[in-house]
Scaffold this motif. Sequence first.
Motif, short mmCIF file in Angstrom:
data_model
loop_
_atom_site.label_atom_id
_atom_site.label_comp_id
_atom_site.label_asym_id
_atom_site.label_seq_id
_atom_site.Cartn_x
_atom_site.Cartn_y
_atom_site.Cartn_z
N GLY A 1 -29.55 8.17 18.89
CA GLY A 1 -28.94 9.15 18.45
C GLY A 1 -28.07 8.95 17.27
O GLY A 1 -27.45 7.99 17.02
N PHE A 2 -27.75 10.10 16.47
CA PHE A 2 -26.97 10.21 15.35
C PHE A 2 -25.71 11.17 15.39
O PHE A 2 -26.23 12.50 15.39
N LEU A 3 -24.72 10.87 15.34
CA LEU A 3 -23.30 11.69 15.34
C LEU A 3 -22.98 11.94 14.09
O LEU A 3 -22.97 10.97 12.98
N LEU A 4 -22.97 13.22 13.48
CA LEU A 4 -22.49 13.49 12.17
C LEU A 4 -21.11 14.12 12.03
O LEU A 4 -20.58 14.86 13.10
N ASN A 5 -20.51 14.08 10.95
CA ASN A 5 -19.37 15.01 10.56
C ASN A 5 -19.89 16.49 10.28
O ASN A 5 -21.25 16.54 9.85
N PRO A 6 -19.23 17.31 10.40
CA PRO A 6 -19.64 18.68 10.00
C PRO A 6 -19.68 18.92 8.38
O PRO A 6 -18.93 18.24 7.78
N THR A 7 -20.67 19.90 7.96
CA THR A 7 -20.58 20.29 6.48
C THR A 7 -19.43 21.15 6.47
O THR A 7 -18.92 21.81 7.29
N PRO B 1 -30.54 21.05 3.76
CA PRO B 1 -31.50 20.64 4.54
C PRO B 1 -31.45 21.37 5.68
O PRO B 1 -30.33 21.89 6.16
N GLN B 2 -32.57 21.26 6.62
CA GLN B 2 -32.52 21.83 7.88
C GLN B 2 -31.49 21.54 8.93
O GLN B 2 -31.10 20.23 8.97
N LYS B 3 -30.80 22.53 9.41
CA LYS B 3 -29.70 22.29 10.65
C LYS B 3 -28.46 21.62 9.88
O LYS B 3 -27.96 20.70 10.32
N SER B 4 -27.99 21.93 8.74
CA SER B 4 -26.79 21.56 8.23
C SER B 4 -25.57 22.38 8.41
O SER B 4 -24.59 21.67 8.48
N THR B 5 -25.70 23.45 8.79
CA THR B 5 -24.50 24.32 9.12
C THR B 5 -24.78 24.98 10.36
O THR B 5 -25.93 25.41 10.82
N TYR B 6 -23.68 25.07 11.07
CA TYR B 6 -23.64 25.83 12.46
C TYR B 6 -22.33 26.52 12.52
O TYR B 6 -21.23 25.93 13.04
N PHE B 7 -22.38 27.67 12.11
CA PHE B 7 -21.16 28.58 11.86
C PHE B 7 -20.65 28.88 13.46
O PHE B 7 -21.57 29.48 13.97
N PHE B 8 -19.37 28.66 13.63
CA PHE B 8 -18.98 29.02 14.93
C PHE B 8 -17.62 29.83 14.83
O PHE B 8 -16.84 29.45 13.77
N PRO B 9 -17.36 30.55 15.61
CA PRO B 9 -18.27 31.28 16.86
C PRO B 9 -19.17 32.33 16.18
O PRO B 9 -19.00 32.64 15.16
N LYS B 10 -20.28 32.45 16.98
CA LYS B 10 -21.38 33.31 16.57
C LYS B 10 -20.85 34.89 16.70
O LYS B 10 -20.32 35.20 17.73
N VAL B 11 -21.42 35.52 15.90
CA VAL B 11 -20.94 37.18 16.06
C VAL B 11 -22.06 37.74 16.89
O VAL B 11 -23.24 37.41 16.70
N PRO B 12 -21.64 38.21 17.99
CA PRO B 12 -22.67 38.88 18.88
C PRO B 12 -23.47 39.91 18.61
O PRO B 12 -23.16 40.67 17.96
N ALA B 13 -24.52 40.23 18.99
CA ALA B 13 -25.41 41.17 18.97
C ALA B 13 -24.96 42.31 19.93
O ALA B 13 -24.24 41.91 21.16
N GLY B 14 -24.94 43.68 19.60
CA GLY B 14 -24.40 44.79 20.63
C GLY B 14 -23.05 45.16 20.43
O GLY B 14 -22.76 46.37 21.18
N LEU B 15 -22.31 44.81 19.62
CA LEU B 15 -20.99 45.55 19.33
C LEU B 15 -21.00 46.64 18.65
O LEU B 15 -20.35 47.69 19.07
N VAL B 16 -21.98 46.52 17.54
CA VAL B 16 -22.30 48.04 16.97
C VAL B 16 -23.50 47.92 16.19
O VAL B 16 -23.93 46.73 15.59
N LEU B 17 -24.58 48.96 16.42
CA LEU B 17 -25.82 48.69 15.89
C LEU B 17 -25.91 49.82 14.76
O LEU B 17 -25.25 50.84 14.33
N MET B 18 -26.83 49.52 13.95
CA MET B 18 -27.15 50.36 12.57
C MET B 18 -28.55 50.84 12.68
O MET B 18 -29.47 49.94 12.79
#
Length: 419
Positions: free
Chosen positions: A377-383, A399-416
């Motif tokens: 296993g490899f534990l990383l600091n965040p970008t 590179p792949q999987k460099s960022t994971y923005f949190f929290p995620k904006v949910p689907a369904g609050l408003v649609l267009m």
Amino acid sequence: MSSRGSMARVSPFTGIRYDPARIDLADVLAPPYDVIGPELQGELYSRALQNIVRVELGKDYPGDAADGADRYSRARDHLRPWLDQGFLMRDPEPSLYLHRHSFQLPGERGLHSRLGCFASVEPVAHERREVLRHELTLSGPREDRIRLLQATRTQTSPVFLLYEECPEVSVTMQEQVGLAEPVGDAVTDGEFGPERHELWRVTDPAALASICDGLSNTHLYIADGHHRYETALRLHLPGVLALLAPLWDPGNVILPTHRLLPKSRLSADQLATNLSGLGWDVAVLAWSAIPSRLAELRPTHHAFGILDSGSQFVVGRRRQAESRPGAAAGLDVAVLDREIMEAQLGVVPKDSELGRLRYIRDPEELAAQARARAALGFLLNPTSVEEMVEVALAGEAMPQKSTYFFPKVPAGLVLMEAK
């Protein structure tokens, strides 16, 4: 980089929302499609017949397509009756929608919040350098989003965009949320505790003009939703549903995504010996001390926690001018991929498709799997947000999987609707 001039147009739109008189909003929201696994999908299905997951990421069934039905056609067939029966309603005029997202960070008790604005954003070609990306898209997810949008002609989850410093917009947004009660309010189960979603509808002409004019004259950065943005480009849509928030808002959090090799050609101790010979510092630490040590080293070192069933330690080397030019080459994830994963272990990002490399967000899950399965296993600091901006301005891709923005904006609050 100057932030003023002709940029991607930001506009109000006629939103589609769940009717609060008929629907409990907490029962029908869902995370964006790319973070929904089978277990969560089933749980969302059971919450309400009108949960947006049936559109955002519907289930596949045996025999799909043989009779002309599939999850895309079912998504369309869910939306239409929800509108006809009044579970969903169209607002009477174009609006902006302000969203206050309150949440907890992992390991913390205090609440954080982020105020953003749902709007329609003109999808402009990447060459125009007005809406800036930091990652490339993959053909599979892109084709999936195209097929869904062609079937439903409705955008259910937004691209998450960050706007450069634009104080007049932020002031107007804060003023508007103090003028009325929200039109939507829900508390949902988040990744690290309850999350609250409050939604305000803005129709005042002066406020609309202030927000849209400001946001139409500043650079925008794609934080999340590159495939959704690319879908709008490919289909030549006049607008893409987006949530826009200030670039330097402390509520913009990037979490790290850790790496696990289910089978490694080297043990942790063998890898430590090799890296030490190449000038990396190696420090054996208790597992509980590794995250704080990584944070301490971050300003001056590329540093990673490494563990298997027998050993755990931190390796680090000083940051320096990388031999490869470009902003992305100096990222921790790029150094890990290049100097350790590929050079020492013979693993490249594409190996994730073969199961040789796994991505895990939870540090404790990483540790449990590394210890129990004789894995590495490899534990990383965040970008950082600053690094994301630097890469985007340089026109490069992380590179792949460099960022994971949190929290995620949910689907369904408003649609267009997609015209």
